[in-house]
Enzyme design. Structure first.
Site, PDB file in Angstrom:
ATOM      1  N   SER A  30      49.422  38.860  25.612  1.00  0.00           N
ATOM      2  CA  SER A  30      49.678  39.336  26.971  1.00  0.00           C
ATOM      3  C   SER A  30      50.697  40.476  27.013  1.00  0.00           C
ATOM      4  O   SER A  30      50.885  41.097  28.064  1.00  0.00           O
ATOM      5  CB  SER A  30      50.162  38.183  27.855  1.00  0.00           C
ATOM      6  N   LYS A  63      55.159  34.671  35.517  1.00  0.00           N
ATOM      7  CA  LYS A  63      55.700  35.925  34.997  1.00  0.00           C
ATOM      8  C   LYS A  63      56.262  36.790  36.132  1.00  0.00           C
ATOM      9  O   LYS A  63      57.368  37.352  36.010  1.00  0.00           O
ATOM     10  CB  LYS A  63      54.621  36.683  34.227  1.00  0.00           C
TER      11      LYS A  63
END
Length: 807
Positions: free
Chosen positions: A653, A696
């Site tokens: 990611s 996140k």
């Protein structure tokens, strides 16, 4: 393009549920939910597997923890069991031909207990009646007459022998060892003088007559012994006839009661024969006896008539459903117990105990896959039961090499539907490595973790809340609270359009919201109570997150949230701590220099990178080579690292952030530090979705809010992740007020423009990029590197004709 173009609208940041559209004021108006939500596939598989009667169609129920698979399985199984007939009762009885191999008997449901009770009463009654019969006047008179007859016969024989002896000149005299024969003279025993006065011929004649008489005496003893044997036989016949007469009425009653069961009738016949032949066991013992409290009736010689009922059923309750929570070998199959008496261990058929398989015989057995596999011998035993269709109770000590003389009970035939509940990964492992698994468990019921959201599903969520409130006495939920629970259900699923089916999480949230409502004295649970439950649960679990955010704020963990820096970008990662996950920003830096080593991943070199992360870095190298390798060699060395991380980094990611850092270093263009980015990238520059997008964004927002929101800060996410957004209310409010932003991009070019404020650049017809673009500056730098490498190669001393080898 402007940054506004990539901003995600506020309406897409979190699901919005209108309480007014739910159609009720509070959950007290709703009918409790009776069926399961969104598991149609699993329900169909369960119905098929439970109704399929062919061999091997047992079920493996697969799904993550908290999807309600155990609850649904028990509900469906119990409903089907109630409609099924009750299976027979099972008991063990003594095998009179071989006591080490007890016999099993099946009786119709509900008759096992009565048979055991009647059998005990039958033997107990005989224990009273037989001694009384042997004390009756009629029996004593018959016994006395029998003895008198025999005595008379003995006396007649003795008289006959005596007269015969006198005719031969002998008589009987008593000695120290019995009776002996002596010669007679004039009717009196001969003296020594008389014997000496006899001639030799007379002595020989006397001895001949003595020998003949001794033979006749031996024949007399044989006839006497025959009379005694006849007396014993007649006495035994008399006793057995008496016992037969005593038990006939009781036996006939028992026989007629169970005449429809052949095995029971056979057992009763053997009981009758054993009682008739061993009637003395019912008579008072002669001599001193050892009284043992509590064992007056169940003596070793009498327990052989008892009935060990190991499985009994109520005919009104249908088929059994056994949920074995601790599937050890003995709990599954059964065991043979032992008792100690005066330091001696003993056992018999009355010490046999049934396991879960026998208790579930004719019905359903539910076990946990992991628990079963963890227990020694349990999995093999369960497979053996399914394959052979019978349960063989054995002493588990033999499996450990401790062989002892004991019982070998007759196997009991079983017909049981086995349902194993376990995780999906275990199903695939068993399919791959357990050769019998696919033959024995042919039905898989797979439970999903989410369902497409609709008005019907929203209504079912509300009815589920109503059910839980009624069952556990929680205050009912208002429509606004239900709407918030649904919103949290969407967040649990990480989707706008799907509701989570992890009802363990949803149930806990409902319970906690009810707790805070009661604590605040609310009669109904409101949205604020649900918010309080979410906030308090997060507060109980986020100590580590709090420490990390404190270190970011004070500068221990270095993170720039303002300004522009070349080769440096804020990446985002997710930490999973049990049931709590949180995001944190991480500084990612890249340095490029002349060389031919390509992209060097410092995390991988230090063995702090997982395989997926390494794959992501190699994908970057493929993108760079495809983008810039043209007329000149691709000559570059670059180093990448996650600053201040000391544990393994896994996942791809951060690939977009790493690629942006490399391009920033190549192009010598600074990156905005007030923006963080997450996303995976492929070799074509397309940005791929990632997991944990909500955590996140919230992690970077937390860092920014602690240092102070400036209005410029924000997060760049893959556009394909927008359907996963379900952000906290404070993050949404900050975006709505213009203090924070969320951007969504599809290509690396869009991400670079947001990070640098300069267009990435498009390749022209001549194959070059605009010189003022990110790609143009990077290409120029790569060309310079390639030229430098070429010059170094030309400047090296050319080898001579001599071959030089290194030592």
């Amino acid at each position: 393009m402007t940054m506004e173009k990539f901003k995600v609208p506020v309406s897409m940041l979190t699901p919005v549920i209108d309480p007014g559209q739910l159609g009720f004021e509070d959950t007290s108006e709703l009918e409790p939910l009776t069926d399961i939500i969104g598991q149609e596939r699993a329900v169909e598989a369960l119905e098929f597997g439970l109704n399929m009667k062919s061999p091997g169609f047992n079920l493996y129920v697969s799904g993550p923890v908290g999807t309600g698979k155990g609850t649904l399985v028990r509900q469906m199984v119990k409903r089907m069991a109630l409609a099924a007939p009750a299976p027979p009762d099972w008991c063990y009885v003594n095998n009179f031909q071989d006591p080490s191999r007890p016999t099993c008997l099946a009786l119709p449901a509900g008759q096992g207990a009565s048979f055991k009770r009647e059998m005990a009463g039958f033997i107990e009654g005989l224990g009273r009646d037989i001694p009384l019969a042997f004390e009756s006047k009629k029996y004593l008179d018959a016994k006395a007459k029998l003895h008198d007859d025999i005595d008379a016969k003995k006396k007649a024989l003795f008289h006959e022998l005596t007269e015969h002896s006198r005719t031969r000149g002998f008589g009987f005299e008593e000695t120290s060892v019995g009776f002996g024969i002596v010669p007679l003279k004039a009717g009196k025993p001969m003296t020594d003088a008389d014997m000496e006065a006899m001639t030799e011929q007379d002595q020989r004649d006397l001895n001949e007559r003595r020998k003949i008489l001794e033979g006749e005496i031996r024949e007399f003893h044989v006839r006497i012994h025959g009379l005694e044997k006849e007396a014993e036989h007649q006495q035994r016949h008399l006793d057995r006839q008496l016992v037969t007469n005593v038990l006939e009425g009781r036996y006939e009653t028992m026989r007629r009661t169970y005449q429809d069961t052949t095995a029971v009738s056979t057992f009763l016949e053997r009981v009758r024969d054993d009682i008739v032949h061993h009637y003395k066991d019912f008579l008072p013992r002669e001599g001193p006896t050892l009284a043992i409290p509590g064992l007056e009736f169940k003596r070793p010689d009498m327990s052989r008539f008892l009935v060990n009922l190991i499985v009994q059923h109520d005919p009104r309750e249908g088929a059994p459903v056994i949920d074995e929570s601790h599937p050890t070998y003995t709990n599954l199959i059964g065991k043979i117990e032992r008792k100690a008496h005066m330091g001696i261990m003993y056992t018999d058929f009355t010490e046999i105990r049934a396991g879960a398989v026998l208790l579930a015989n004719g019905g359903y057995l539910i076990v946990n896959a992991l628990d079963t596999l963890r227990q020694p011998f349990s999995w093999d035993a369960l497979k053996r039961v399914i394959k052979t269709g019978e349960v063989k109770i054995e002493d588990p000590g033999e499996f450990y090499g401790f062989s002892t003389a004991g019982l070998r009970p007759e196997p009991i035939p079983v017909n049981v539907k086995v349902i194993i509940v376990g995780p999906p990964i275990l199903y695939h492992l068993l399919q791959a490595y357990e050769e019998d698994f696919s033959k024995l468990f042919k039905v898989k019921a797979d439970f999903d973790t989410e369902v497409v959201r609709s008005e019907r599903q929203d209504r079912q969520y509300a009815r589920f809340i109503a059910k839980l409130c009624r069952e556990e006495g929680l205050p009912h939920f208002g429509a606004d609270a239900v709407a918030e629970i649904i919103r949290q259900g969407l967040r649990f699923a990480d989707r706008h359009d799907r509701l989570s089916l992890r009802f363990s999480l949803v149930s806990d949230l409902i319970r906690e919201a009810g707790y805070w409502a009661r604590k605040e004295g609310h009669s109904f649970v409101s949205r604020a109570d649900v918010d309080a439950a979410v906030t308090h649960k997060r507060h109980r679990s986020n100590l580590v997150e709090h420490w990390i955010q404190d270190e970011i704020k004070e500068g221990t963990l270095m993170l720039d949230l303002d300004g522009d820096v070349v080769g440096q970008v804020n990446g985002l990662s997710v930490h999973q701590l049990g049931d709590y996950s949180f995001g944190r920003p991480t500084r990612i830096t890249a340095r490029t220099y002349v060389g031919t080593k390509g992209v060097i991943d410092i995390q991988r070199e230090a063995e702090l990178a997982g395989m997926i992360h390494s794959k992501g870095v190699m994908t970057l190298a493929g993108f760079l080579a495809g983008k810039f390798a043209g007329s000149h060699p691709f000559a570059m060395s670059a180093s990448l690292t996650f600053e201040q991380t000391y544990s393994e980094v896994e996942g791809d990611s951060a690939a977009v952030a790493e690629l942006a850092a490399i391009l920033s270093s190549l192009a010598d263009l600074p990156i905005h530090q007030w923006v963080a980015i997450t996303g995976s990238v492929n070799q074509l520059g397309e940005i791929q979705p990632i997991g944990g997008v909500n955590e996140k964004i919230e992690g970077f927002f937390e860092s920014c809010s602690r240092k102070g929101l400036t209005g410029k800060q924000g997060v760049i996410i893959p556009a394909r992740n927008t359907k996963h957004l379900a952000l906290r209310r404070d993050v949404v409010e900050a975006v709505e007020s213009g203090h924070f932003s969320v951007y969504a991009v599809n290509m690396i070019e869009e991400a670079l423009e947001l990070l640098t404020g300069i267009a990435a650049g498009e390749r022209g017809v001549d194959g070059t990029y605009p010189s003022d673009s990110v790609f143009g500056r990077a290409a120029q730098r790569l060309e310079e590197m390639a030229q430098a490498v070429a010059e170094w190669s030309e400047g090296e001393e050319k080898p001579s004709g001599h071959i030089i080898t290194e030592p």
